[in-house]
Structure formats: C-alpha cells, structure tokens
Design a protein around this motif. Structure first.
Motif, PDB file in Angstrom:
ATOM      1  N   LEU A 136       0.819  -1.209   0.000  1.00  0.00           N
ATOM      2  CA  LEU A 136       0.000   0.000   0.000  1.00  0.00           C
ATOM      3  C   LEU A 136       0.857   1.264   0.000  1.00  0.00           C
ATOM      4  O   LEU A 136       0.500   2.268  -0.610  1.00  0.00           O
ATOM      5  CB  LEU A 136      -0.935   0.008   1.221  1.00  0.00           C
ATOM      6  N   THR A 137       1.991   1.208   0.685  1.00  0.00           N
ATOM      7  CA  THR A 137       2.869   2.374   0.781  1.00  0.00           C
ATOM      8  C   THR A 137       3.754   2.520  -0.451  1.00  0.00           C
ATOM      9  O   THR A 137       4.154   3.627  -0.809  1.00  0.00           O
ATOM     10  CB  THR A 137       3.735   2.279   2.049  1.00  0.00           C
ATOM     11  N   MET A 138       4.050   1.421  -1.115  1.00  0.00           N
ATOM     12  CA  MET A 138       4.998   1.419  -2.226  1.00  0.00           C
ATOM     13  C   MET A 138       4.636   2.419  -3.325  1.00  0.00           C
ATOM     14  O   MET A 138       5.516   3.006  -3.960  1.00  0.00           O
ATOM     15  CB  MET A 138       5.093   0.021  -2.836  1.00  0.00           C
ATOM     16  N   PHE A 139       3.356   2.629  -3.538  1.00  0.00           N
ATOM     17  CA  PHE A 139       2.921   3.434  -4.692  1.00  0.00           C
ATOM     18  C   PHE A 139       2.435   4.835  -4.316  1.00  0.00           C
ATOM     19  O   PHE A 139       1.880   5.530  -5.164  1.00  0.00           O
ATOM     20  CB  PHE A 139       1.816   2.682  -5.441  1.00  0.00           C
ATOM     21  N   HIS A 140       2.667   5.282  -3.075  1.00  0.00           N
ATOM     22  CA  HIS A 140       2.062   6.556  -2.660  1.00  0.00           C
ATOM     23  C   HIS A 140       2.600   7.749  -3.452  1.00  0.00           C
ATOM     24  O   HIS A 140       1.901   8.733  -3.637  1.00  0.00           O
ATOM     25  CB  HIS A 140       2.238   6.777  -1.150  1.00  0.00           C
ATOM     26  N   ASP A 141       3.851   7.677  -3.927  1.00  0.00           N
ATOM     27  CA  ASP A 141       4.435   8.767  -4.721  1.00  0.00           C
ATOM     28  C   ASP A 141       4.671   8.364  -6.177  1.00  0.00           C
ATOM     29  O   ASP A 141       5.517   8.942  -6.862  1.00  0.00           O
ATOM     30  CB  ASP A 141       5.769   9.221  -4.104  1.00  0.00           C
TER      31      ASP A 141
ATOM     32  N   HIS B   9       1.737  15.697  -8.406  1.00  0.00           N
ATOM     33  CA  HIS B   9       2.044  14.272  -8.226  1.00  0.00           C
ATOM     34  C   HIS B   9       0.859  13.472  -7.695  1.00  0.00           C
ATOM     35  O   HIS B   9       0.718  12.284  -8.025  1.00  0.00           O
ATOM     36  CB  HIS B   9       3.295  14.068  -7.367  1.00  0.00           C
ATOM     37  N   ILE B  10      -0.023  14.092  -6.927  1.00  0.00           N
ATOM     38  CA  ILE B  10      -1.176  13.340  -6.417  1.00  0.00           C
ATOM     39  C   ILE B  10      -2.195  13.058  -7.513  1.00  0.00           C
ATOM     40  O   ILE B  10      -2.564  11.878  -7.719  1.00  0.00           O
ATOM     41  CB  ILE B  10      -1.810  14.054  -5.210  1.00  0.00           C
ATOM     42  N   PRO B  11      -2.669  14.055  -8.272  1.00  0.00           N
ATOM     43  CA  PRO B  11      -3.629  13.722  -9.347  1.00  0.00           C
ATOM     44  C   PRO B  11      -3.042  12.791 -10.400  1.00  0.00           C
ATOM     45  O   PRO B  11      -3.749  11.926 -10.935  1.00  0.00           O
ATOM     46  CB  PRO B  11      -3.995  15.083  -9.946  1.00  0.00           C
ATOM     47  N   PHE B  12      -1.740  12.934 -10.694  1.00  0.00           N
ATOM     48  CA  PHE B  12      -1.123  12.029 -11.659  1.00  0.00           C
ATOM     49  C   PHE B  12      -1.031  10.611 -11.092  1.00  0.00           C
ATOM     50  O   PHE B  12      -1.237   9.634 -11.820  1.00  0.00           O
ATOM     51  CB  PHE B  12       0.272  12.533 -12.056  1.00  0.00           C
ATOM     52  N   GLY B  13      -0.724  10.491  -9.819  1.00  0.00           N
ATOM     53  CA  GLY B  13      -0.664   9.169  -9.193  1.00  0.00           C
ATOM     54  C   GLY B  13      -2.011   8.490  -9.174  1.00  0.00           C
ATOM     55  O   GLY B  13      -2.132   7.294  -9.475  1.00  0.00           O
ATOM     56  N   VAL B  14      -3.045   9.249  -8.833  1.00  0.00           N
ATOM     57  CA  VAL B  14      -4.411   8.705  -8.836  1.00  0.00           C
ATOM     58  C   VAL B  14      -4.796   8.245 -10.237  1.00  0.00           C
ATOM     59  O   VAL B  14      -5.356   7.157 -10.425  1.00  0.00           O
ATOM     60  CB  VAL B  14      -5.409   9.764  -8.317  1.00  0.00           C
ATOM     61  N   SER B  15      -4.476   9.056 -11.226  1.00  0.00           N
ATOM     62  CA  SER B  15      -4.807   8.718 -12.609  1.00  0.00           C
ATOM     63  C   SER B  15      -4.102   7.443 -13.050  1.00  0.00           C
ATOM     64  O   SER B  15      -4.706   6.572 -13.691  1.00  0.00           O
ATOM     65  CB  SER B  15      -4.427   9.883 -13.530  1.00  0.00           C
ATOM     66  N   LEU B  16      -2.815   7.321 -12.691  1.00  0.00           N
ATOM     67  CA  LEU B  16      -2.052   6.148 -13.117  1.00  0.00           C
ATOM     68  C   LEU B  16      -2.575   4.872 -12.469  1.00  0.00           C
ATOM     69  O   LEU B  16      -2.781   3.856 -13.147  1.00  0.00           O
ATOM     70  CB  LEU B  16      -0.572   6.346 -12.780  1.00  0.00           C
ATOM     71  N   LEU B  17      -2.804   4.903 -11.145  1.00  0.00           N
ATOM     72  CA  LEU B  17      -3.282   3.697 -10.467  1.00  0.00           C
ATOM     73  C   LEU B  17      -4.702   3.340 -10.895  1.00  0.00           C
ATOM     74  O   LEU B  17      -5.067   2.162 -10.936  1.00  0.00           O
ATOM     75  CB  LEU B  17      -3.211   3.874  -8.951  1.00  0.00           C
TER      76      LEU B  17
ATOM     77  N   LYS C  25      -5.813   3.874 -13.943  1.00  0.00           N
ATOM     78  CA  LYS C  25      -5.591   3.261 -15.261  1.00  0.00           C
ATOM     79  C   LYS C  25      -5.100   1.826 -15.115  1.00  0.00           C
ATOM     80  O   LYS C  25      -5.485   0.949 -15.894  1.00  0.00           O
ATOM     81  CB  LYS C  25      -4.572   4.093 -16.035  1.00  0.00           C
ATOM     82  N   TRP C  26      -4.254   1.588 -14.121  1.00  0.00           N
ATOM     83  CA  TRP C  26      -3.731   0.237 -13.886  1.00  0.00           C
ATOM     84  C   TRP C  26      -4.733  -0.651 -13.149  1.00  0.00           C
ATOM     85  O   TRP C  26      -4.443  -1.794 -12.850  1.00  0.00           O
ATOM     86  CB  TRP C  26      -2.437   0.314 -13.077  1.00  0.00           C
ATOM     87  N   GLN C  27      -5.893  -0.104 -12.808  1.00  0.00           N
ATOM     88  CA  GLN C  27      -6.981  -0.826 -12.133  1.00  0.00           C
ATOM     89  C   GLN C  27      -6.561  -1.339 -10.755  1.00  0.00           C
ATOM     90  O   GLN C  27      -6.869  -2.468 -10.371  1.00  0.00           O
ATOM     91  CB  GLN C  27      -7.504  -1.967 -13.016  1.00  0.00           C
ATOM     92  N   PHE C  28      -5.861  -0.485 -10.010  1.00  0.00           N
ATOM     93  CA  PHE C  28      -5.497  -0.825  -8.640  1.00  0.00           C
ATOM     94  C   PHE C  28      -6.727  -0.750  -7.737  1.00  0.00           C
ATOM     95  O   PHE C  28      -7.680  -0.023  -8.012  1.00  0.00           O
ATOM     96  CB  PHE C  28      -4.424   0.139  -8.121  1.00  0.00           C
ATOM     97  N   ASP C  29      -6.663  -1.486  -6.640  1.00  0.00           N
ATOM     98  CA  ASP C  29      -7.729  -1.466  -5.647  1.00  0.00           C
ATOM     99  C   ASP C  29      -7.890  -0.053  -5.069  1.00  0.00           C
ATOM    100  O   ASP C  29      -6.932   0.716  -4.990  1.00  0.00           O
ATOM    101  CB  ASP C  29      -7.379  -2.445  -4.519  1.00  0.00           C
ATOM    102  N   ALA C  30      -9.098   0.257  -4.632  1.00  0.00           N
ATOM    103  CA  ALA C  30      -9.405   1.596  -4.120  1.00  0.00           C
ATOM    104  C   ALA C  30      -8.528   1.990  -2.933  1.00  0.00           C
ATOM    105  O   ALA C  30      -8.242   3.174  -2.736  1.00  0.00           O
ATOM    106  CB  ALA C  30     -10.877   1.675  -3.727  1.00  0.00           C
ATOM    107  N   ALA C  31      -8.068   1.015  -2.134  1.00  0.00           N
ATOM    108  CA  ALA C  31      -7.244   1.326  -0.960  1.00  0.00           C
ATOM    109  C   ALA C  31      -5.927   1.981  -1.358  1.00  0.00           C
ATOM    110  O   ALA C  31      -5.447   2.905  -0.685  1.00  0.00           O
ATOM    111  CB  ALA C  31      -6.968   0.049  -0.164  1.00  0.00           C
TER     112      ALA C  31
ATOM    113  N   ILE D  87      -4.707   6.075  -0.556  1.00  0.00           N
ATOM    114  CA  ILE D  87      -3.446   6.471   0.071  1.00  0.00           C
ATOM    115  C   ILE D  87      -2.715   7.496  -0.787  1.00  0.00           C
ATOM    116  O   ILE D  87      -2.133   8.454  -0.278  1.00  0.00           O
ATOM    117  CB  ILE D  87      -2.583   5.228   0.362  1.00  0.00           C
ATOM    118  N   VAL D  88      -2.747   7.316  -2.102  1.00  0.00           N
ATOM    119  CA  VAL D  88      -2.155   8.325  -2.991  1.00  0.00           C
ATOM    120  C   VAL D  88      -2.854   9.664  -2.788  1.00  0.00           C
ATOM    121  O   VAL D  88      -2.211  10.715  -2.680  1.00  0.00           O
ATOM    122  CB  VAL D  88      -2.252   7.892  -4.466  1.00  0.00           C
ATOM    123  N   LYS D  89      -4.170   9.647  -2.695  1.00  0.00           N
ATOM    124  CA  LYS D  89      -4.956  10.880  -2.550  1.00  0.00           C
ATOM    125  C   LYS D  89      -4.688  11.590  -1.228  1.00  0.00           C
ATOM    126  O   LYS D  89      -4.629  12.817  -1.165  1.00  0.00           O
ATOM    127  CB  LYS D  89      -6.466  10.554  -2.613  1.00  0.00           C
ATOM    128  N   LYS D  90      -4.518  10.804  -0.150  1.00  0.00           N
ATOM    129  CA  LYS D  90      -4.590  11.388   1.190  1.00  0.00           C
ATOM    130  C   LYS D  90      -3.290  11.359   1.984  1.00  0.00           C
ATOM    131  O   LYS D  90      -3.292  11.740   3.156  1.00  0.00           O
ATOM    132  CB  LYS D  90      -5.678  10.663   1.998  1.00  0.00           C
TER     133      LYS D  90
END
Length: 201
Positions: free
Chosen positions: A65-70, A106-114, A116-122, A126-129
């Motif tokens: 969960l932490t690996m992708f926060h940035d 970096h936050i909106p881009f991270g949200v967009s990428l995950l 697109k990759w169909q990551f779980d909402a959790a 974490i990227v958002k918050k």
C-alpha cells in the motif's frame, strides 16, 4: 507481484519500486528518480516493519500500500524525460522546477495512473490522502503516513535532507503509540535494510 510473491517483493523492493517500470535518459531526471526510488523503498519497508512489530494481520499489505504513494512523481519524471528526449530544441532542466511540478501534480497524476492500472481503491486512497490531515479511523493510511515520515526522517527525500522531528506531522507517532526507543530501533533497521538494497542495485 502475484507472480514473484510478497517475499520476493520485499527482497527486491528497490528494483521493483521503480527500476523495472520507469527508464530515464536525462541525468537530472535519473538522479531525482533514484532519490524517489530510495524514498519509496524506505517508506514501504518502514510501513511493513511497523505492521510486523505490532502484529498487524498481513504486514506485507502495508508494504504494498505504501509502495505506490508517490508513483505520480515517477510518472511525471517519465513524461518530462520523454519530452526532453524528442524535443528538438534543447534546454537545461532545473531540479527546483521539477520539484515545484511535483508539489502541484504528483497526487492527481498518481491517482490517474493507479486508476488506469486498475489498482484497488485502498491504494488510490493512500495516494490521494498521504499529505492530508490524519484520519484516525483509517489504520492503513496512518501506517502509510508513518512509513512516508520515517523515510524522510532517515533522509530519503528528493532533497536528501532529514526533516525536523518537531513537525506537526509527527502526531502520527502518537496516534500509532510509538515510543521513542522503538522509533530509534526502527530507524536503525530501516538504514540497515537500505544498505542491503544498495548492494543489490
């Protein structure tokens, strides 16, 4: 991740966090990418370490969960790198300018990428918050914020500087009931892990 297993993710965390996903040609961008890779590696390990020491169920979950926060920062670097690569008019990049872009995007881009990759909402939450004020009811977010802060305290940031321990963000340690002696021990273990990752990279 499913193919190599969670133990394999931990063992090769530095490479997995960024090295096998993003490729940079520009030296300024590559240097920043390495710093972010260090930050993601240290913060992910710190989150898992907390989960293990506090006997949370499935501690590897906190690492992932932490690996992708940035991750948004890495994608921004890739876009800038590719633009520089194909832009006919050459110009110099300033690291300060890139850091300013990080702050805003970096936050909106991270949200967009995950997304697109169909990551779980959790993961997306974490990227958002991860820069928001604390949500005491969201243990996963608190642990991810802990990992993020521990990496910064150990000096794994884009600027390679350790943050001041009196920051108001340090409330996360009180919320997670972490004593100073435990904190010092975890800092030592994070540094040892990071040294072991350097040997593998």
């Amino acid at each position: 991740i499913v193919k190599i297993g969670l133990v394999g993710v931990t063992k090769h965390l530095y490479r997995f966090a960024t090295k096998d996903i993003f490729k940079f040609d520009n030296p300024v961008i590559e240097a920043l990418g390495n710093k972010i890779a260090n930050h993601l590696t240290a913060s992910s390990f710190a989150s898992q370490l907390y989960a293990i020491k506090n006997k949370l169920a499935f501690p590897e979950k906190y690492l992932l969960l932490t690996m992708f926060h940035d991750i948004g920062k890495m994608w921004l670097l890739q876009l800038i790198n590719d633009f520089m690569k194909f832009e006919k008019q050459k110009f110099e990049l300033a690291e300060e300018g890139i850091l300013e872009v990080f702050q805003k995007l970096h936050i909106p881009f991270g949200v967009s990428l995950l997304t697109k990759w169909q990551f779980d909402a959790a993961y997306i939450e974490i990227v958002k918050k991860h820069h928001n004020k604390f949500d005491n009811d969201n243990k996963q977010l608190l642990v991810a914020k802990f990992g993020n802060l521990m990496a910064k305290i150990c000096g794994y940031t884009e600027k390679d500087t350790k943050i001041d321990m009196v920051s108001e963000e340090m409330d996360v340690f009180d919320l997670l009931k972490i004593r100073e002696t435990s904190l010092d021990k975890m800092k030592e273990e994070i540094e040892q892990f990071m040294e072991s990752q350097k040997e593998k990279s």
